[in-house]
Design a protein around this motif. Sequence first.
Motif, short mmCIF file in Angstrom:
data_model
loop_
_atom_site.label_atom_id
_atom_site.label_comp_id
_atom_site.label_asym_id
_atom_site.label_seq_id
_atom_site.Cartn_x
_atom_site.Cartn_y
_atom_site.Cartn_z
N TYR A 1 -5.79 -5.57 -7.84
CA TYR A 1 -6.62 -4.89 -8.84
C TYR A 1 -6.73 -3.39 -8.56
CZ TYR A 1 -7.84 -9.67 -10.02
OH TYR A 1 -7.78 -10.99 -10.40
N GLN A 2 -5.67 -2.78 -8.04
CA GLN A 2 -5.70 -1.34 -7.84
C GLN A 2 -5.66 -0.63 -9.19
OE1 GLN A 2 -1.90 0.32 -6.25
NE2 GLN A 2 -1.33 -1.84 -6.02
N TYR A 3 -6.20 0.58 -9.21
CA TYR A 3 -6.28 1.35 -10.46
C TYR A 3 -4.90 1.94 -10.76
CZ TYR A 3 -8.49 4.17 -14.09
OH TYR A 3 -8.86 4.72 -15.28
N PRO A 4 -4.36 1.74 -11.96
CA PRO A 4 -3.02 2.23 -12.28
C PRO A 4 -2.90 3.75 -12.09
CG PRO A 4 -3.79 0.72 -13.98
CD PRO A 4 -4.96 1.02 -13.10
N GLY A 5 -1.85 4.16 -11.42
CA GLY A 5 -1.57 5.58 -11.23
C GLY A 5 -2.38 6.25 -10.15
N ARG A 6 -3.28 5.55 -9.49
CA ARG A 6 -4.13 6.13 -8.45
C ARG A 6 -3.70 5.60 -7.07
NH1 ARG A 6 -10.24 4.55 -8.97
NH2 ARG A 6 -10.08 5.90 -10.81
N PRO A 7 -3.41 6.47 -6.10
CA PRO A 7 -3.06 6.00 -4.76
C PRO A 7 -4.17 5.11 -4.20
CG PRO A 7 -2.60 8.35 -4.97
CD PRO A 7 -3.36 7.95 -6.20
N LEU A 8 -3.76 3.96 -3.68
CA LEU A 8 -4.73 2.97 -3.22
C LEU A 8 -5.35 3.39 -1.88
CD1 LEU A 8 -6.07 0.21 -3.56
CD2 LEU A 8 -4.08 -0.81 -2.42
N ARG A 9 -6.68 3.32 -1.79
CA ARG A 9 -7.41 3.61 -0.56
C ARG A 9 -8.28 2.41 -0.21
NH1 ARG A 9 -4.20 6.99 -0.81
NH2 ARG A 9 -4.42 9.27 -0.88
N ILE A 10 -8.09 1.90 1.00
CA ILE A 10 -8.87 0.75 1.46
C ILE A 10 -9.50 1.12 2.80
CG2 ILE A 10 -8.81 -1.68 2.14
CD1 ILE A 10 -6.28 -2.01 0.51
N SER A 11 -10.78 0.79 2.95
CA SER A 11 -11.44 1.04 4.23
C SER A 11 -12.24 -0.20 4.63
CB SER A 11 -12.38 2.25 4.14
OG SER A 11 -13.49 1.97 3.32
N VAL B 1 0.84 -1.20 0.00
CA VAL B 1 0.00 0.00 0.00
C VAL B 1 0.88 1.25 0.00
CG1 VAL B 1 -1.73 1.29 1.29
CG2 VAL B 1 -1.87 -1.21 1.17
N SER B 2 1.95 1.23 0.76
CA SER B 2 2.84 2.38 0.83
C SER B 2 3.49 2.67 -0.51
CB SER B 2 3.92 2.13 1.89
OG SER B 2 3.35 1.94 3.17
N GLU B 3 3.79 1.64 -1.26
CA GLU B 3 4.42 1.84 -2.56
C GLU B 3 3.54 2.66 -3.49
OE1 GLU B 3 5.32 -1.99 -4.07
OE2 GLU B 3 7.04 -2.32 -2.73
N LEU C 1 -9.41 -10.60 0.63
CA LEU C 1 -9.94 -9.30 0.20
C LEU C 1 -8.84 -8.25 0.15
CD1 LEU C 1 -13.36 -9.26 2.10
CD2 LEU C 1 -12.91 -9.85 -0.29
N PHE C 2 -7.93 -8.25 1.13
CA PHE C 2 -6.79 -7.33 1.07
C PHE C 2 -5.94 -7.61 -0.17
CE2 PHE C 2 -7.32 -6.36 5.71
CZ PHE C 2 -7.31 -4.98 5.59
N ASP C 3 -5.67 -8.89 -0.43
CA ASP C 3 -4.84 -9.24 -1.60
C ASP C 3 -5.50 -8.81 -2.90
OD1 ASP C 3 -2.91 -10.35 -0.01
OD2 ASP C 3 -3.64 -12.41 -0.21
N ASN C 4 -6.83 -8.98 -3.00
CA ASN C 4 -7.54 -8.57 -4.21
C ASN C 4 -7.46 -7.06 -4.41
OD1 ASN C 4 -8.24 -11.07 -5.02
ND2 ASN C 4 -10.45 -10.82 -4.85
N ALA C 5 -7.57 -6.30 -3.32
CA ALA C 5 -7.48 -4.85 -3.42
C ALA C 5 -6.11 -4.42 -3.95
CB ALA C 5 -7.75 -4.20 -2.06
N ILE C 6 -5.05 -5.10 -3.48
CA ILE C 6 -3.70 -4.80 -3.96
C ILE C 6 -3.56 -5.19 -5.43
CG2 ILE C 6 -1.26 -5.37 -3.70
CD1 ILE C 6 -2.28 -3.66 -1.44
#
Length: 498
Positions: A396-406, A359-361, A389-394
């Motif tokens: 399939y994150q949107y390219p170039g967009r900072p990842l936000r998970i809640s 996530v930090s990357e 679910l955490f792994d899926n969020a990592i």
Amino acid sequence: MPISNAAFVRSTVILLIAGMLSLLGIVGTSLWLVHKVQDYFTGFIEVREVRSAAADLLSTLKDAETGQRGFVITGEAAFRQPYDDALKAVAERQAALGEKAARFHRYGERIAGINDLVARKLVELAQTVEAVEQGRQADAIEQVKTDRGRLLMDELRQRLGGIMADADRELEEGVADTLWSAGALQWTTVIGAVAIIGVLGGAVVVIAQYTRDIVAARREVETLNATLEKRVDERTEELIRANQEVQRFAYIVTHDLRAPLVNIMGFTSELQASLSSIQAYVLADGKAPSEADILEARRAASEDLPEAIGFIRSSTKKMDGLINAILKISRDGRRELKIERVDLKALAETGAAAVGHQVSESEGEVAIGDTLPTVVSDRLSLEQVFGNLFDNAIKYQYPGRPLRISVIARSGGRAGHVIEFTDNGRGIAPEDHERVFELFRRSGAQDKPGEGIGLAHVRSLMRNLGGDIVVRSELGQGTTFVLRLPPDLSKVVRSMQA
């Protein structure tokens, strides 16, 4: 007699293992037989080359002798031309025979004697031709009449003919071995196919019986007392859902698992077709095969056979992946749940920490709500759900967009706790909202590694815990997975046992 869940799982696992062993037996035997055919073919080529070289040398010597006899009798230069042409080719034919025969000890040890006879024969021929050129035709004829040349030629015919006869005998034995291997390969494929079809048929019978038992149980529930109407409705919903899962499972066993088998059978037929090209080359009835036959046989050995083996191997690997995925879900379904108090907030924080560096990357963040409750459930199952679910969020994150998970929770009333797991990734198309929970099914671009079992596994785990999972999502806008979880799994278990 109705079939129990344990008996159904046990029967399914046994059938899957039987199918896998049958498939491995087919593939192993097929590879061994194909290897033997390739060895036979290599031997055919080498033995046939020795035979051809021996035949060529003998034919050239005959041509030289024919030209010599014609020139001695007539004294005309026109009759000497075949002798001169053959004389030029003898050395080349000797070298070719020596090179080919050197591969075989039984032939190579005969070459020295043959070369000595050839040298003596060439001297005899040269002496008579030289006598005619010097005007001593009568002397040349007398030399011919001594039978020295005929005896040398007879000895050469015997020795070269012996090599050709040995080669013919070995070729006949090789053809018989090849035909046996081809027949064995065909019967291996047929027997293996019958075995796997039998396994699939047994699986269908078990699943059909299990499905009939479920339908019968549903009808029995519907006849319960009106005071238990709500309980009947809940049981009916669960039975319908289980029935659908069984039907999907039946489809996987009868369709997805059968597809690689069809590929194996098809490419086994291609192996048989390739063997026809090899047989056309080998079984040439004593006459030299055409250049097209040789090219076709070599292409079959160097291209068609390896290609078919490669496709058989890839189909085997695919079927192994399907079987392993089904076995994984089957094992989880049979695992005994360990009911204990689980702090969902601490569980979510542990899962977030595991992916924190990823996530930090992306310069993103994970927000864990303070309202996540403590429940009585199975910790291992919930750890697997949150981790997936955490792994899926990592992934399939949107390219170039900072990842936000809640991760937040709210009360679902009588339905229990509702936990919403939200990310701002690339999202899921509306038509795929239900499809992503099916076994071996994935949505969107297939640019990420995976076999399509993650969310199917999550749904299976949630339903084992008495809950469920659904998804809300839009392409490019992110995804929210909504988990419904009962506060006390032990009460659900007692209700199911009542």
